[in-house]
Design an enzyme around this catalytic site. Structure first.
Site, PDB file in Angstrom:
ATOM      1  N   PHE A  12     -45.183  30.725  39.420  1.00  0.00           N
ATOM      2  CA  PHE A  12     -45.683  29.578  39.318  1.00  0.00           C
ATOM      3  C   PHE A  12     -44.197  28.583  40.174  1.00  0.00           C
ATOM      4  CE2 PHE A  12     -43.946  26.011  36.321  1.00  0.00           C
ATOM      5  CZ  PHE A  12     -44.519  24.964  36.830  1.00  0.00           C
ATOM      6  N   ASN A  33     -43.812  41.702  42.239  1.00  0.00           N
ATOM      7  CA  ASN A  33     -44.418  42.843  42.090  1.00  0.00           C
ATOM      8  C   ASN A  33     -45.798  42.459  41.174  1.00  0.00           C
ATOM      9  OD1 ASN A  33     -43.736  41.968  39.258  1.00  0.00           O
ATOM     10  ND2 ASN A  33     -43.007  43.759  38.619  1.00  0.00           N
ATOM     11  N   LEU A  72     -35.784  34.398  41.429  1.00  0.00           N
ATOM     12  CA  LEU A  72     -36.694  33.948  40.449  1.00  0.00           C
ATOM     13  C   LEU A  72     -37.469  35.080  39.610  1.00  0.00           C
ATOM     14  CD1 LEU A  72     -36.101  31.301  42.011  1.00  0.00           C
ATOM     15  CD2 LEU A  72     -38.421  30.633  41.663  1.00  0.00           C
ATOM     16  N   TYR A 144     -35.177  38.375  26.642  1.00  0.00           N
ATOM     17  CA  TYR A 144     -35.237  37.249  27.717  1.00  0.00           C
ATOM     18  C   TYR A 144     -33.772  36.543  27.738  1.00  0.00           C
ATOM     19  CZ  TYR A 144     -36.793  33.355  30.510  1.00  0.00           C
ATOM     20  OH  TYR A 144     -37.040  32.142  31.500  1.00  0.00           O
ATOM     21  N   TYR A 158     -19.458  39.057  40.300  1.00  0.00           N
ATOM     22  CA  TYR A 158     -19.664  39.423  41.759  1.00  0.00           C
ATOM     23  C   TYR A 158     -18.838  38.416  42.656  1.00  0.00           C
ATOM     24  CZ  TYR A 158     -22.701  43.379  41.844  1.00  0.00           C
ATOM     25  OH  TYR A 158     -23.182  44.749  41.984  1.00  0.00           O
ATOM     26  N   ARG A 185     -47.491  28.957  27.328  1.00  0.00           N
ATOM     27  CA  ARG A 185     -46.638  27.884  27.018  1.00  0.00           C
ATOM     28  C   ARG A 185     -47.328  26.679  26.419  1.00  0.00           C
ATOM     29  NH1 ARG A 185     -42.474  29.035  32.024  1.00  0.00           N
ATOM     30  NH2 ARG A 185     -44.431  30.190  33.060  1.00  0.00           N
TER      31      ARG A 185
HETATM   32  N1  LIG Z   1     -41.079  27.730  34.019  1.00  0.00           N
HETATM   33  C1  LIG Z   1     -40.146  27.265  33.281  1.00  0.00           C
HETATM   34  O1  LIG Z   1     -40.248  26.417  32.489  1.00  0.00           O
HETATM   35  C2  LIG Z   1     -38.686  28.067  33.363  1.00  0.00           C
HETATM   36  C3  LIG Z   1     -37.746  27.603  32.493  1.00  0.00           C
HETATM   37  C4  LIG Z   1     -36.403  28.340  32.722  1.00  0.00           C
HETATM   38  C5  LIG Z   1     -36.270  29.461  33.605  1.00  0.00           C
HETATM   39  N2  LIG Z   1     -37.382  29.723  34.271  1.00  0.00           N
HETATM   40  C6  LIG Z   1     -37.047  30.905  35.240  1.00  0.00           C
HETATM   41  O2  LIG Z   1     -37.656  30.452  36.525  1.00  0.00           O
HETATM   42  C7  LIG Z   1     -38.184  31.541  37.073  1.00  0.00           C
HETATM   43  C8  LIG Z   1     -39.473  31.599  37.545  1.00  0.00           C
HETATM   44  O3  LIG Z   1     -40.335  31.132  36.170  1.00  0.00           O
HETATM   45  P1  LIG Z   1     -41.894  30.844  36.325  1.00  0.00           P
HETATM   46  O4  LIG Z   1     -42.165  29.968  35.490  1.00  0.00           O
HETATM   47  O5  LIG Z   1     -42.332  30.772  37.847  1.00  0.00           O
HETATM   48  O6  LIG Z   1     -42.599  32.253  35.900  1.00  0.00           O
HETATM   49  P2  LIG Z   1     -43.696  33.296  36.565  1.00  0.00           P
HETATM   50  O7  LIG Z   1     -43.759  34.094  35.398  1.00  0.00           O
HETATM   51  O8  LIG Z   1     -44.883  32.496  36.950  1.00  0.00           O
HETATM   52  O9  LIG Z   1     -42.973  33.955  37.904  1.00  0.00           O
HETATM   53  C9  LIG Z   1     -42.083  35.081  37.783  1.00  0.00           C
HETATM   54  C10 LIG Z   1     -42.478  35.803  38.864  1.00  0.00           C
HETATM   55  O10 LIG Z   1     -41.466  36.968  38.908  1.00  0.00           O
HETATM   56  C11 LIG Z   1     -42.434  38.013  39.323  1.00  0.00           C
HETATM   57  N3  LIG Z   1     -41.654  39.341  38.619  1.00  0.00           N
HETATM   58  C12 LIG Z   1     -41.659  39.425  37.287  1.00  0.00           C
HETATM   59  N4  LIG Z   1     -40.968  40.601  37.063  1.00  0.00           N
HETATM   60  C13 LIG Z   1     -40.635  41.059  38.422  1.00  0.00           C
HETATM   61  C14 LIG Z   1     -40.010  42.359  38.999  1.00  0.00           C
HETATM   62  N5  LIG Z   1     -39.302  43.236  38.078  1.00  0.00           N
HETATM   63  N6  LIG Z   1     -39.996  42.403  40.266  1.00  0.00           N
HETATM   64  C15 LIG Z   1     -40.378  41.485  41.240  1.00  0.00           C
HETATM   65  N7  LIG Z   1     -41.051  40.479  40.887  1.00  0.00           N
HETATM   66  C16 LIG Z   1     -41.383  40.424  39.412  1.00  0.00           C
HETATM   67  C17 LIG Z   1     -43.811  37.748  38.664  1.00  0.00           C
HETATM   68  O11 LIG Z   1     -44.875  38.698  39.159  1.00  0.00           O
HETATM   69  C18 LIG Z   1     -43.877  36.272  39.010  1.00  0.00           C
HETATM   70  O12 LIG Z   1     -44.447  36.159  40.366  1.00  0.00           O
HETATM   71  C19 LIG Z   1     -38.048  32.799  36.081  1.00  0.00           C
HETATM   72  O13 LIG Z   1     -36.856  33.488  36.600  1.00  0.00           O
HETATM   73  C20 LIG Z   1     -37.836  32.148  35.135  1.00  0.00           C
HETATM   74  O14 LIG Z   1     -37.065  32.867  33.971  1.00  0.00           O
HETATM   75  C21 LIG Z   1     -38.462  29.143  34.226  1.00  0.00           C
END
Ligand SMILES: NC(=O)c1ccc[n+]([C@@H]2O[C@H](COP(=O)([O-])OP(=O)(O)OC[C@H]3O[C@@H](n4cnc5c(N)ncnc54)[C@H](O)[C@@H]3O)[C@@H](O)[C@H]2O)c1
Length: 323
Positions: A12, A33, A72, A144, A158, A185
């Protein structure tokens, strides 16, 4: 032109970041992935001459030459990160080690997408970056929350031990087009239920609060943070300070979709935070007055439009499959 790696780029937030960085004239490499992300989120970018995708899991090392890394990759919604909690920890911790190791080797700047979940069920409201949090280390959300906390620790270590140039952002609830329909969500749940004419599920009495930022505001904050002077590493909160109860949000979405849906109440899940609101004073002062600019109504309208068209496409595909 910078060469930029975005892990989780098909998710996203990552897909919005790919778009914005390409628009600004950078070369973008999207690594994913596809656990929760999808090619549909980035398919429109595939013909762009400066866009590349790599199918890779960040729990394994990778060697690639870039100037900046946005880390991300990690499932972000409880249904997804609790599906395989051990893998979630590995993604956060081993993923951070691999990206930091890469940044160290190639001398790249690296940003960690951390989360407001590092504050757990907070005793301080709103939460400033100095607050250490109130996290259950052995509960269903711990894979998480603690994974992300450990990743922050690794980023700091690091930086201090190996001089890696780092940036840490703590993202609060974000919403917008390209969220997964079934990620559980609250914003996506409510919109999908309202569009399908189903009752909206409220957990608890609906008085728990959240603040929601539109994805464009977050992306703006991320880019400003990446471009701050080397000495400013964060962590910095990125979120909206306007707080709503879940009941208010549900009623607002019913109004905006023109839905006839009602509300049903279910017990609150374990360790669900009762309130969550960022203190964004640091972001405002360090990121050139950054603040959320998109009003909830405008953001929800765009998101509803996206979900509406996605649901229609899905229904049309099902119809074709039946024929
Ligand atoms: N959306 C929110 O409200 C929110 C809030 C706090 C933090 N975040 C952080 O922002 C980042 C993105 O969140 P998002 O909402 O876009 O979630 P999302 O699930 O849409 O995106 C995460 C992406 O990471 C990829 N992924 C997961 N595990 C992987 C791995 N081992 N190797 C390679 N790719 C992998 C998934 O396929 C996906 O495309 C995340 O790290 C999340 O923790 C998001």
């Amino acid at each position: 032109m910078k060469r930029i790696l975005i892990t989780g780029g098909a998710g996203f937030i990552g897909s919005h970041l790919c778009e914005r960085l390409l628009k600004e004239g950078n070369e973008v490499i999207c690594l994913d992935n596809y656990f929760t992300g999808s090619k549909e989120n980035i398919i429109h970018l595939l013909d762009h001459p400066y866009f590349e995708i790599i199918r890779h899991d960040i729990t394994a090392p990778i060697m690639i030459e870039v100037d900046e890394i946005f880390n991300l990759a990690c499932p972000a919604s409880p249904v997804h990160y609790q599906y395989n909690p051990i893998k979630t920890v590995k993604t956060s911790v081993m993923g951070a080690i691999n990206m930091l190791g890469l940044a160290k080797r190639i001398n790249a700047k690296v940003m960690q997408a951390s989360t407001s979940e590092v504050y757990g069920d907070p005793e301080i409201h709103p939460q400033p970056e100095k607050y250490w949090g109130n996290v259950n280390p052995i509960g269903p959300r711990s894979c998480y929350d603690e994974g992300k906390r450990c990743a922050e620790t690794l980023f700091m270590d690091y930086h201090h031990q190996n001089n890696v140039e780092i940036k840490i952002i703590r993202i609060f609830n974000t919403y917008g087009p390209k969220m997964d329909l079934n990620d559980g969500r609250v914003v996506s749940n409510f919109i999908v239920q309202a569009l399908l004419g189903k009752d909206l599920t409220i957990y608890g009495d609906g008085q728990q609060t959240r603040s929601f930022q539109y994805v464009d505001d977050l992306i703006e904050g991320m880019l400003r943070m990446m471009n701050t002077p080397k000495e400013f590493i964060g962590p910095v909160n990125l979120g909206n300070q306007n707080e709503f109860t879940m009941l208010e949000l549900a009623k607002y979405i019913i109004e905006l979709t023109g839905s006839t849906s009602g509300l049903i109440f279910k017990p609150l899940p374990k360790d669900d935070p009762k309130m969550r609101q960022p203190n964004t004073a640091l972001a405002k002062s360090m990121l050139n007055g950054w603040d959320c600019a998109v009003h909830l109504r405008e953001g929800l309208e765009k998101t509803i439009e996206y979900f509406d068209s996605t649901l229609r496409k899905k229904a049309a595909r099902k119809k074709v499959a039946r024929v």
